[in-house]
Design an enzyme around this catalytic site. Structure first.
Site, PDB file in Angstrom:
ATOM      1  N   HIS A 130       3.445   9.516   1.448  1.00  0.00           N
ATOM      2  CA  HIS A 130       3.520   8.510   0.391  1.00  0.00           C
ATOM      3  C   HIS A 130       2.756   8.888  -0.870  1.00  0.00           C
ATOM      4  O   HIS A 130       3.274   8.756  -1.974  1.00  0.00           O
ATOM      5  CB  HIS A 130       2.997   7.186   0.941  1.00  0.00           C
ATOM      6  CG  HIS A 130       3.145   6.025   0.011  1.00  0.00           C
ATOM      7  ND1 HIS A 130       4.369   5.612  -0.470  1.00  0.00           N
ATOM      8  CD2 HIS A 130       2.221   5.173  -0.530  1.00  0.00           C
ATOM      9  CE1 HIS A 130       4.203   4.561  -1.264  1.00  0.00           C
ATOM     10  NE2 HIS A 130       2.912   4.289  -1.327  1.00  0.00           N
ATOM     11  N   ARG A 132      -6.551   6.626  -0.452  1.00  0.00           N
ATOM     12  CA  ARG A 132      -6.381   5.724  -1.589  1.00  0.00           C
ATOM     13  C   ARG A 132      -6.347   4.262  -1.161  1.00  0.00           C
ATOM     14  O   ARG A 132      -5.641   3.885  -0.236  1.00  0.00           O
ATOM     15  CB  ARG A 132      -5.073   6.063  -2.322  1.00  0.00           C
ATOM     16  CG  ARG A 132      -4.758   5.111  -3.477  1.00  0.00           C
ATOM     17  CD  ARG A 132      -3.511   5.552  -4.211  1.00  0.00           C
ATOM     18  NE  ARG A 132      -2.305   5.439  -3.405  1.00  0.00           N
ATOM     19  CZ  ARG A 132      -1.507   4.377  -3.393  1.00  0.00           C
ATOM     20  NH1 ARG A 132      -1.803   3.317  -4.122  1.00  0.00           N
ATOM     21  NH2 ARG A 132      -0.422   4.373  -2.650  1.00  0.00           N
TER      22      ARG A 132
END
Length: 531
Positions: free
Chosen positions: A340, A375
């Protein structure tokens, strides 16, 4: 584009970082934005969940900082995170002034919560189409500015370097003609490299071209071992890995295994709202089940959610699922992790400057250390806004002149007769990376991956050795092999598990040795530095 020989500022990429940089630069000089397809085709456009921003004052800003640092598993560059949370509210306010239509109720901005956030702070637009709305607003502003021009359906084939400075780029247009464009400064905002894996939520354009070209030109990369896998991509045979937004779990979705059990309690006290790396590995392990080699389905379940119109809240996801006979309100939705977001990239300071003079980077292509090893959900769109603007400001501060290039001018290319072979090599690389450098890694797997990648790179070189055979696809193939090389070698060097990087043979975090950022340079061993 025809006949274009120079511009003041060349930007590679038309996502949120590239467009925000272009708008910052345009009042001062000419800007050329280069994008491989139309302006709308970027990772930004496909971002569903929203944009994380602290709009409730100093305490909210501090909590956003704390959440970002906690998610990054001991490796967040605190100065970069401080910049993000402090400057984020101003940049989002600008977006709203420029016509971005975030979802509201009775005039107030709606906020949702996503994994690892301590409070609801995610703004969204059109339910689950936030990136598309931000892209629309920025592109509309950019197209209206007389100093900004776009080269759509154009690939950056190479960067030209003279005296340790990036001074020009060779561009391959839709007709396979090569053009050299000289520029005072070049800013790479070309996004990530999800296409290096066979299972990814990224669009086809995300082949890591900017990262690979920067490395080839001599710039440093950092933290390339940290690739975030989203835990909930749709898993149906023959269907692309469509993203099922983090916001689904923020609104109460459960994760269940093939026995119908909620399993996240075995992996993290925050259950489905644990950090993405934890959830993704949990889903992968549940999919393995007790019988190796036999996949076990894992599901996302929203059937119990009440008091929320799921079809209205998630219209894009609802429409896609309906095409395949599924409904959030009625069905268990089969899921699996998919590549991703790349936390690593071209090493930059918090001002976007790279290790190569005249070359700047922002957004997913860059690595400021903001995300550390993992993240925090929905920080990426904010990162593009904040650091796109800051990189542009650094470009203006440096005020570099245009330099003439002594390098040979590119010759027009003719399509290669070996495209099928190139596609086969790309497919082999993607499948290999999923197996050798996916969610669960080991020394043996990574060494096997390095050997396989070297064979693919050698075979590709034979097909692409003639510059006259350059095509967009050969550029992308070469980019993918270079990105794969950086990921594999960086992952092999980090003998610990941290964030998105998990080693079965080194399952624990080792702060004494590895609470540092990895630095990758072509032709050199991976090094480590504390920032």
């Amino acid at each position: 584009m025809a006949g274009e020989a120079r511009c003041d500022f060349l930007i590679m990429g038309a996502g949120v970082a590239g467009l925000r940089a272009a708008l910052e630069l345009a009042p001062h000089a000419s800007v050329l934005v280069v994008t491989k397809e139309s302006v709308r085709e970027s990772n930004t456009h496909y971002a569903q969940g929203g944009i994380a921003v602290a709009l409730e004052g100093d305490q909210d800003v501090e909590l956003h900082l704390d959440d970002t640092v906690a998610a990054g598993d001991g490796l967040v560059h605190r100065a970069a995170a401080q910049v993000l949370v402090n400057e984020g509210p101003q940049r989002v306010s600008e977006l709203i002034e420029w016509g971005t239509r975030f979802d509201r109720q009775n005039g107030r901005l709606l906020r949702t919560r996503e994994a690892a956030h301590s409070r609801p702070r995610i703004l969204h637009a059109n339910g689950d189409a936030t990136g598309a709305e931000i892209s629309r607003a920025l592109a509309q502003m950019a197209r209206a500015h007389p100093s900004i021009r776009f080269a759509e359906w154009t690939t950056v084939a190479s960067l030209i370097v003279a005296d340790s400075r990036a001074i020009a780029a060779d561009l391959l247009d839709a007709d396979n003609h090569l053009h050299r464009v000289s520029a005072r400064s070049i800013l790479i905002a070309a996004g990530g490299a999800g296409q290096v894996y066979s299972d990814t939520t990224n669009p086809a354009v995300a082949t890591g071209d900017g990262i690979a070209l920067a490395a080839l030109a001599g710039a440093e990369l950092a933290d390339m071992e940290f690739y975030q896998f989203h835990p909930t991509a749709l898993s149906l045979p023959g269907v692309p890995r469509f993203l099922l937004s983090e916001a689904l779990r923020g609104e109460g979705a459960f994760l269940r295994n093939d026995r119908g059990e909620r399993f996240m309690e075995r992996y993290h006290p925050k259950l489905e709202l644990a950090p993405r790396d934890v959830v993704a590995r949990a889903v992968a392990r549940e999919a393995m089940g007790a019988t190796p080699g036999e996949p076990h389905p894992v599901y996302l379940d929203m059937r119990h959610v009440s008091g929320l119109d799921l079809h209205q809240r998630f219209p894009g996801i609802t429409a896609f699922l309906a095409q395949h006979g599924l409904d959030l309100c009625r069905d268990l939705i089969p899921i699996r992790p998919a590549a991703h977001y790349l936390m690593g990239g071209i090493r930059t300071g918090i001002d976007g400057r790279t290790s190569l003079r005249g070359l700047y980077a922002a957004g997913e292509a860059a690595c400021t250390g903001l995300h550390g090893a993992n993240r925090l959900a929905s920080n990426s769109l904010l990162e593009g806004l904040v650091f796109g603007a800051r990189a542009a400001q650094a470009v203006l501060e440096d005020g570099l002149p245009i330099l003439a290039s002594d390098a040979p001018r590119p010759q027009s290319s003719s399509p290669s007769p070996d495209d099928l072979e190139v596609e086969s090599l790309i497919a082999s690389l993607q499948q290999g990376m999923a197996h050798f450098a996916g969610l669960l890694r080991s020394q043996l797997l990574l060494e096997q991956g390095i050997a396989a990648q070297a064979d693919i790179q050698a075979a590709l070189h034979q097909l692409t050795a003639d510059p006259a055979k350059t095509t967009r696809r050969t550029v992308e193939a070469e980019s993918l092999t270079r990105v794969a090389h950086a990921i594999l070698h960086s992952a092999l060097a980090r003998n610990e598990s941290r964030g998105a990087h998990f080693r079965n043979d080194f399952p624990h975090r080792d702060d004494a040795q590895f609470q540092k950022h990895s630095i990758y340079r072509i032709g050199e061993q991976v090094a480590y530095e504390a920032w």
